[in-house]
Design a protein around this motif. Structure first.
Motif, PDB file in Angstrom:
ATOM      1  N   VAL A  65      53.505 -16.088  54.375  1.00 51.97           N
ATOM      2  CA  VAL A  65      53.698 -14.914  53.435  1.00 51.97           C
ATOM      3  C   VAL A  65      54.308 -16.831  52.128  1.00 51.97           C
ATOM      4  O   VAL A  65      55.172 -17.755  52.995  1.00 51.97           O
ATOM      5  N   HIS A  66      54.461 -16.923  51.336  1.00 51.24           N
ATOM      6  CA  HIS A  66      54.979 -17.609  49.681  1.00 51.24           C
ATOM      7  C   HIS A  66      55.962 -17.022  48.972  1.00 51.24           C
ATOM      8  O   HIS A  66      55.170 -16.163  48.577  1.00 51.24           O
ATOM      9  N   GLY A  67      56.996 -17.900  48.381  1.00 46.96           N
ATOM     10  CA  GLY A  67      57.447 -17.060  47.613  1.00 46.96           C
ATOM     11  C   GLY A  67      58.286 -17.665  47.309  1.00 46.96           C
ATOM     12  O   GLY A  67      58.322 -19.588  47.135  1.00 46.96           O
ATOM     13  N   SER A  68      58.083 -17.808  45.528  1.00 51.39           N
ATOM     14  CA  SER A  68      58.528 -18.710  44.143  1.00 51.39           C
ATOM     15  C   SER A  68      60.062 -19.382  44.767  1.00 51.39           C
ATOM     16  O   SER A  68      60.594 -18.686  45.485  1.00 51.39           O
ATOM     17  N   ASP A  69      60.006 -20.908  44.186  1.00 53.15           N
ATOM     18  CA  ASP A  69      61.547 -21.719  44.902  1.00 53.15           C
ATOM     19  C   ASP A  69      62.361 -21.648  44.025  1.00 53.15           C
ATOM     20  O   ASP A  69      63.369 -21.712  43.635  1.00 53.15           O
ATOM     21  N   SER A  70      61.811 -21.278  42.168  1.00 56.96           N
ATOM     22  CA  SER A  70      62.795 -21.226  41.271  1.00 56.96           C
ATOM     23  C   SER A  70      62.232 -20.694  39.957  1.00 56.96           C
ATOM     24  O   SER A  70      61.290 -20.330  40.480  1.00 56.96           O
ATOM     25  N   ASN A  88      63.982 -13.206  48.309  1.00 59.37           N
ATOM     26  CA  ASN A  88      63.388 -13.026  48.545  1.00 59.37           C
ATOM     27  C   ASN A  88      62.527 -14.401  49.603  1.00 59.37           C
ATOM     28  O   ASN A  88      62.464 -14.223  50.748  1.00 59.37           O
ATOM     29  N   ARG A  89      63.453 -15.675  49.376  1.00 59.94           N
ATOM     30  CA  ARG A  89      63.471 -16.323  50.166  1.00 59.94           C
ATOM     31  C   ARG A  89      64.303 -16.269  51.393  1.00 59.94           C
ATOM     32  O   ARG A  89      64.193 -16.704  52.154  1.00 59.94           O
ATOM     33  N   GLN A  90      65.447 -15.373  51.020  1.00 63.12           N
ATOM     34  CA  GLN A  90      66.026 -15.005  52.131  1.00 63.12           C
ATOM     35  C   GLN A  90      65.698 -14.039  53.409  1.00 63.12           C
ATOM     36  O   GLN A  90      64.984 -14.378  54.541  1.00 63.12           O
TER      37      GLN A  90
HETATM   38 MG    MG Z   1      57.292 -24.331  48.561  1.00 59.32          MG
END
Ligand code: MG
Ligand code: ATP
Length: 137
Positions: free
Chosen positions: A114-119, A84-86
């Motif tokens: 957008v927002h996406g979780s980072d971990s 998702n981060r990609q």
């Molecule tokens: Mg963040």
């Protein structure tokens, strides 16, 4: 399989981009397993972004995130958090790789669609922040 948490932010919802953004997730192997449109309260936005409290962008960020409805989603797939981060691209759309959501749709560093979780830890926290276990199918 992994789960991640996503927000389609006010700038994108108000420009009718819910469908196009969701399509990017789906065509890259992420399934939407929960989704709802909500309007964040100031208290919710402050709590969600508490890690940024004290930064100069914190208050305008809270104002922006409460300015109009958002769509919160849980995405599931192989390596969902990194994938998702990609798909999103980096925070600043001017620096985001061509073909990412932020390069194609975002308006600015703040209004970045957008927002996406980072971990895995933030994914678990953020999913639980917005969804009950019974809402996740
Ligand atoms: Mg963040
Ligand atoms: P997100 O957490 O929303 O997925 P991110 O992890 O790429 O994005 P963070 O550093 O966690 O970015 O910042 C959270 C959000 O705060 C950004 O997505 C953006 O909306 C806003 N933001 C971050 N840095 C700035 C900045 N320098 N100026 C304005 N807004 C910013």
């Amino acid at each position: 399989m992994q789960r991640t948490f996503s927000i389609i932010k006010p700038d994108a919802v108000s420009r009718n981009l819910i469908g196009q953004i969701t399509q990017r997730f789906e065509e890259n192997g992420l399934s939407v397993i929960a989704s709802k449109m909500i309007r964040l309260s100031t208290e919710q936005a402050e709590k969600f972004y508490a890690e940024h409290k004290g930064r100069d962008f914190y208050e305008p960020l809270v104002g922006y995130m409460t300015s109009a409805p958002i769509v919160v989603q849980v995405l599931e797939g192989e390596d969902a958090i990194a994938k998702n981060r990609q798909i999103m691209g980096v925070t600043d759309p001017a620096k985001a790789e061509a073909g990412t959501i932020r390069a194609d749709f975002a308006l600015s560093v703040r209004e970045n669609s957008v927002h996406g979780s980072d971990s895995p830890e933030s994914a678990a926290r953020e999913i639980a922040f917005f969804f009950d276990e019974k809402e996740l199918c």
